[in-house]
Each structure stands twice: as C-alpha cells, then as structure tokens.
Design a protein around this motif. Structure first.
Motif, PDB file in Angstrom:
ATOM      1  N   GLN A 111     -44.572 -31.553 -30.742  1.00  0.00           N
ATOM      2  CA  GLN A 111     -44.183 -31.969 -29.391  1.00  0.00           C
ATOM      3  C   GLN A 111     -42.665 -31.991 -29.266  1.00  0.00           C
ATOM      4  N   ALA A 112     -41.998 -32.410 -30.355  1.00  0.00           N
ATOM      5  CA  ALA A 112     -40.537 -32.498 -30.341  1.00  0.00           C
ATOM      6  C   ALA A 112     -40.028 -32.404 -31.779  1.00  0.00           C
ATOM      7  N   ILE A 113     -38.798 -31.944 -31.919  1.00  0.00           N
ATOM      8  CA  ILE A 113     -38.106 -31.950 -33.215  1.00  0.00           C
ATOM      9  C   ILE A 113     -36.900 -32.859 -33.058  1.00  0.00           C
ATOM     10  N   LEU A 114     -36.932 -33.982 -33.773  1.00  0.00           N
ATOM     11  CA  LEU A 114     -35.894 -35.001 -33.642  1.00  0.00           C
ATOM     12  C   LEU A 114     -34.949 -34.953 -34.836  1.00  0.00           C
ATOM     13  N   THR A 115     -33.711 -35.352 -34.595  1.00  0.00           N
ATOM     14  CA  THR A 115     -32.715 -35.415 -35.661  1.00  0.00           C
ATOM     15  C   THR A 115     -33.001 -36.606 -36.567  1.00  0.00           C
ATOM     16  N   ALA A 116     -32.850 -36.415 -37.883  1.00  0.00           N
ATOM     17  CA  ALA A 116     -33.090 -37.489 -38.847  1.00  0.00           C
ATOM     18  C   ALA A 116     -31.859 -37.671 -39.722  1.00  0.00           C
ATOM     19  N   ARG A 117     -31.694 -38.873 -40.222  1.00  0.00           N
ATOM     20  CA  ARG A 117     -30.545 -39.182 -41.081  1.00  0.00           C
ATOM     21  C   ARG A 117     -30.940 -40.295 -42.035  1.00  0.00           C
ATOM     22  N   LEU A 118     -30.275 -40.326 -43.189  1.00  0.00           N
ATOM     23  CA  LEU A 118     -30.524 -41.350 -44.199  1.00  0.00           C
ATOM     24  C   LEU A 118     -29.545 -42.488 -44.047  1.00  0.00           C
ATOM     25  N   GLY A 119     -30.019 -43.691 -44.361  1.00  0.00           N
ATOM     26  CA  GLY A 119     -29.120 -44.811 -44.591  1.00  0.00           C
ATOM     27  C   GLY A 119     -28.592 -45.479 -43.349  1.00  0.00           C
ATOM     28  N   ILE A 123     -43.286 -32.844 -46.312  1.00  0.00           N
ATOM     29  CA  ILE A 123     -42.095 -33.305 -45.608  1.00  0.00           C
ATOM     30  C   ILE A 123     -40.945 -33.474 -46.604  1.00  0.00           C
ATOM     31  N   GLN A 124     -39.871 -32.741 -46.393  1.00  0.00           N
ATOM     32  CA  GLN A 124     -38.658 -32.914 -47.201  1.00  0.00           C
ATOM     33  C   GLN A 124     -37.960 -34.161 -46.688  1.00  0.00           C
ATOM     34  N   TRP A 125     -38.233 -35.266 -47.352  1.00  0.00           N
ATOM     35  CA  TRP A 125     -37.797 -36.569 -46.838  1.00  0.00           C
ATOM     36  C   TRP A 125     -36.301 -36.787 -47.039  1.00  0.00           C
ATOM     37  N   SER A 126     -35.795 -36.330 -48.171  1.00  0.00           N
ATOM     38  CA  SER A 126     -34.366 -36.370 -48.472  1.00  0.00           C
ATOM     39  C   SER A 126     -34.064 -35.138 -49.311  1.00  0.00           C
TER      40      SER A 126
END
Length: 612
Positions: free
Chosen positions: A114-122, A272-275
């Motif tokens: 439905q959507a591709i959202l930006t992800a970030r760590l920390g 899923i490549q989580w990090s």
C-alpha cells in the motif's frame, strides 16, 4: 479533515476539547499533509527530543509503543517503531531488502504494497545504542486525515470516526474466520493469550448489529463475545486449544478486518532487512509430512555496527533471578535476542555455561553443547567442559566438579565473586571453606539448605563440599591453588560463551547425542517449541524459534536439527525450549505472544552501536 483535538491526561482517562493547539505561536495547526503540531520554541523541541518516548494514545487507548521525532528540512517528523506500528494499528510489515525502507499492507489486497515508508534506526539524539527501527508515518498518517500531537513522552493520535457495518463467522479448511466489516480504514489490535484472543477495532457498533450476530462454536472457537467500548468494538474469542494461532488481516473493497483462528500454525512468509547486519525471516518449513512455523534472524557477526553478548544471569545478587525476554532485552539495551541456557525453575539458578568478558559467571555442566565467540566474528559450537583442580600445600589434588553453578551433585564446587557477594547453601550439610588470594581464611559447616548467605571473599572464592565427600580440615593461612582448563580451549580467543544443548549439527552432519550430554529420557522424547542457534557456511549466525507443527506438537530434537540444516546451518546447537522459547526484535517477541512466554534466566543479546 478532522479538527485537531487538544488532549489532556487525567490519570488513565482522556479529556478533549475542540480548541486547536498553536503551532509556532499561531492560533491553529498549520495545514500540512501530516497535520503534526509543532512546539512553539526550539528549546521545547530539544527537550522533547531528549526524552524517552514509549507511550502512544490512540483514540483514548494508551499503549506501550516506542516512537520518536526529529526535524528534517525545518519540519517535525514522527516515527513509530515498526513492531509498534504493527501491534497498535494492525499494519502488516512486508518483505524488504532495504533497512531504510519499509513496505506495508493495510486495508489493501492481501500481500499488496500500500505504501513504502522511510525507516531509520535509533533515537534522534544518536547518543544511545539503537533498540528500535522507526518508520516515518508523518505523511502517511496525514493522508489518512488523522492528527498526531506529541506531549512529552506520549504521542496522541486521533483517527477518523469509523463504524462497524457487520460481523460474520465462517469455517475454513485451516480453522475459522471472523470478518468485521467497517466503513473505512481504522486501527485494529490483537491481544493474544493461551486459549483466548481479544481483538479491538476502533469503530463503533450499533445495538442492532450486536443482536443480529450469533456466535457459534467451531473447530477453533468455543465462543465469541462482542462488546461496545468507548469509541471501539471489542471482540473476545475463547479458543478451544492453546495451539490456535490468531492472525489479523485488513482488506479493502469493502473495508474489513479478517480475524483468522488457525489450527495449522501457518505464518506469512517474510524477509525483512531490519538493519544492515540483521535480517528477520519467517516461513513455514516442510519436513517430511510436517510443516513447522519458523521465525529466525540471520545476523552478520562481522558487521562493524553489531556486537553480541550474554544477557541476564546477574539480575539479582547470587546469580539468582529470571525475567521475560521481552523485558530483559530492552532493559540491557539489546535490539534483538533469543533465550539461551537452562536453569532451575525453583531456585532460578543457572544450569550451564555463561562466560562474559572472559569471566565464568556460571561454568559448563555434563559436557553439554555450547556456543563461544569473540568480537572478530569467530565462533565455536561444540560440547564444552571445564576442568578445575584444587592443589593443597601438601600437593594433594582434588577435582572441582562445578564452578558457579546451580547444578547440585555430591563433591566439591567453587563459587567466585562472579556469582555475587554471597553464596546460599543449596543442600543440607555443606562444608564451606573461604579462600582469599591463595590462603585459607575460614571453614564452617552449615547443616541446612538455604541458610543465610556466606560472604564470598572479593579477592578469593568459596570451596563448597557436598554429600559424602571427605571434608578436609584446613588451618587458617594454608595455601591452596586452582588449576583450570577448558575443552575445547577458550582462553585468550573466545571471551564469551553460552551453554545449553544438546549439540545438533557439526561440520554439516547431525551429531545429536542427548544421552551423552546427560539429558533425561523424557527430555529426549519430548516434542515441544524449541530455540536453536547455528552458523551457515558464510559465517552468519542463525537464531531460530520453532513452534507447533500444523495440527500437531513442536519438533523433536532430531527434527530441530534437520530444520536448522534447512535454514542453512552447518553448525547448530539446541537452546532451552518449551515455554522459554522466544525470539525478540525491536521491542517485541516475533514468534509468539509475550503472554504465553515464560521467564528466562539468560539469553543472547544482539546490540547495535550508536548511529553516526
């Protein structure tokens, strides 16, 4: 768009009024896509950014969900932890090869992005080790017409009002399905405990629909109770078996929430490549005529941003204490982890190897399997033994059977300050000899188990004689020495180790011999949930949790060995299993409901370095 609500907390109650919050001193919130209210001063924003943010209130419902905020191009951005996004809204995280992007499915065709959202760590301040992966929901939530208001460590979220249009129950080949039709996309949450599931849909329901819905028992369901709550509908489902796995799927055309009560244990496939160094995977694994739900992490131990450590084991003085993994991991700052060694459930003491920074917190027992490693990404998986010998001034040699262990057997054991400040007797009629440096400083006989703790000399240790072992009498000042070696040799190469067993796979071959490692016939025959750890040919670590097969019990020891081979492991070790089994990532258990997981004594923690 809804008008922005000002929300004040009175205890656990939410009180709202229609006056909008000011933004940068103006009279109302700016009309941005995200509709995020900003603080009027940069100092207030800086203070908010430095706080721990772990509470979200969605439509008046308070949830423990990590979130964060940061400034980007002069605009406030809001991120919710990926696992929290799933648990608080019902969002399905889809497979992705880029840890900085997260595809989601929510009220869309099954499996469709439905959507591709930006992800970030920390955290935004970048000062602490990241524990969570945050998904930027600013624009996505704005497009839904919702509002978000950061208030201290709490994120207030108000969604568009929704209504339940109908509820129906149907039988499937794999179990049963409840379908809740709604008039628009709305948050949904699943709370699962053994034998019971509660689904909350943020939509009101008319009394007529409550009267029309009739619950009927089925293969998976005993009963269903639908209750209107404040602004939402709560569905309480009593399950016929603890093995029923509830799952939530949100679909559109029409908008509906499908509640699947599965008897086959099926889980959706994910990769899923989580990090950069951690990949989360799950799928059904075929083994003969059986299918097993397997959730695992593939970890690159040589990645510069990762390091692995034993966790737990010292939560209380005396190496005594247990915690749920879902509490232990965040307490020590781990981003991911799995339960590890065995322990005595009565006295909560370890029954196997725990080596941390070259110090034996607990020694190995019974030549059982263990995993050892260093920060260079080198590993050893093998059966492990530790040999200690007490040498008296006369030259007399006495074998020390166990070091810092809750394992009790007649003979001589030794307890160092790594065990804690004191030692409490584990059996009746123990003789305790205190040693400081290399000199005897005292000796006493204690008739009863669990007597008052005996101090462990800070620069020495205690010798504990149990059972019918001859009790020597040492004069104060007598010199003694301890010689120690391990097999395989860990000294100077592997400062970390965790023991469990039995050893499963060695050099690509199944080498299972649980009887030789001192496991009972009942344990050997058991089929149960299991945790395991292994290495693939590329040197990547595989940590896996496996639960009940479709329409049956969990894997046997032989089956978990074969499953680890199917995952690519050429070396593998069984860990503590059953109710202790748990795989943790980013704030939640990924393999089971935390309400069905037991407390553990120790585990393996995977830590991320602070982001630049």
């Amino acid at each position: 768009m809804l008008s922005l609500l000002v929300v004040a907390l009175l205890g656990s109650e939410i009180v709202s009024n229609s006056n909008p919050l000011p933004i940068d001193g103006s009279k109302s919130c700016a009309d941005g896509v995200a509709r995020v209210c900003r603080e009027p001063a940069s100092t207030r924003l800086s203070q908010t950014l430095s706080q721990q943010r772990n509470q979200i209130v969605i439509n008046g419902k308070r949830l423990s969900v990590p979130w964060t905020q940061w400034q980007e191009n002069g605009r406030v951005r809001i991120g919710i932890s990926d696992m929290g996004l799933s648990s608080s809204l019902g969002v399905e995280l889809l497979s992705t090869s880029n840890p900085k992007q997260q595809a989601i499915q929510w009220y869309a065709p099954l499996g469709q992005t439905q959507a591709i959202l930006t992800a970030r760590l920390g955290e935004s301040d970048r000062r602490s080790a990241p524990q969570f992966r945050y998904v930027d929901v600013t624009d996505w939530i704005g497009q839904l017409g919702w509002q978000m208001v950061p208030q201290g460590n709490t994120l207030m979220v108000q969604t568009s009002p929704s209504r339940v249009l109908g509820i129906r129950q149907g039988t499937q080949a794999w179990g049963e399905r409840l379908v809740v039709n709604v008039d628009r996309s709305t948050p949904v949450r699943l709370n699962h405990a053994p034998g019971k599931a509660i689904v909350s849909v943020d939509a009101t329901i008319a009394p007529q629909l409550l009267e029309e819905f009739e619950s009927k028992p089925g293969n998976a369901i005993s009963s269903v109770k639908v209750s209107p709550q404040s602004g939402r509908t709560e569905i309480e489902i009593m399950l016929k078996s603890k093995g029923v796995r509830p799952q939530i799927v949100t679909l559109n055309a029409p908008y509906r929430v499908a509640i699947d009560l599965r008897l086959d244990g099926h889980i959706p496939t994910k990769q899923i490549q989580w990090s950069p160094g951690i990949q989360w995977r799950q799928q059904m694994v075929n083994l003969g005529s059986s299918q097993f739900p397997v959730v695992w992490l593939e970890v690159d131990p040589k990645h510069p941003d990762l390091h692995l450590r034993p966790i737990g084991g010292q939560s209380q003085p005396g190496m005594q204490g247990t915690l749920p993994l879902v509490k232990l991991a965040p307490q020590v700052g781990a981003a991911a982890g799995i339960n590890a060694g065995f322990f005595n459930r009565n006295n909560r003491l370890p029954l196997g190897a725990i080596l941390r920074d070259g110090v034996w917190l607990s020694g190995p027992i019974l030549n059982r399997g263990a995993i050892a490693w260093n920060d260079r990404g080198e590993f050893l998986i093998d059966r492990l033994s530790l040999t200690e010998t007490l040498i008296a001034a006369t030259g007399e040699r006495s074998p020390i059977l166990y070091l810092n262990s809750g394992y009790v057997k007649a003979g001589l054991s030794r307890y160092t300050p790594a065990w804690g400040q004191t030692y409490t007797t584990l059996t009746n009629n123990e003789t305790i000899v205190s040693v400081s440096g290399d000199r005897i400083i005292g000796q006493t006989d204690i008739p009863s188990a669990r007597s008052e703790g005996v101090p462990i000399p800070p620069q020495g240790y205690l010798l504990v004689y149990r059972g019918d072992t001859p009790r020597p009498f040492f004069l104060p000042g007598t010199s003694v020495q301890v010689q120690r070696s391990s097999f395989p040799a860990l000294e100077n190469r592997y400062p970390f180790a965790l023991g469990a067993g039995p050893l499963l796979v060695k050099q690509g071959r199944v080498v299972l011999n649980a009887e030789a490692e001192g496991f009972s016939p009942a344990f050997i025959r058991q089929k149960a949930s299991r945790s395991a750890i292994g290495l693939n040919p590329q040197g990547r670590l595989i940590i896996a949790a496996v639960h009940d097969r479709a329409y049956g019990k969990g894997p046997s020891l032989s089956e978990i060995a074969q499953i680890m081979q199917r995952l690519g492991a050429v070396e593998a070790l069984n860990l503590d299993g059953g109710s202790s089994t748990g795989l943790y990532l980013g704030g939640q258990l990924r393999d089971r409901s935390p309400r069905s997981a037991a407390r553990i004594h120790n585990g393996l923690g995977i830590f991320l370095k602070p982001q630049p």
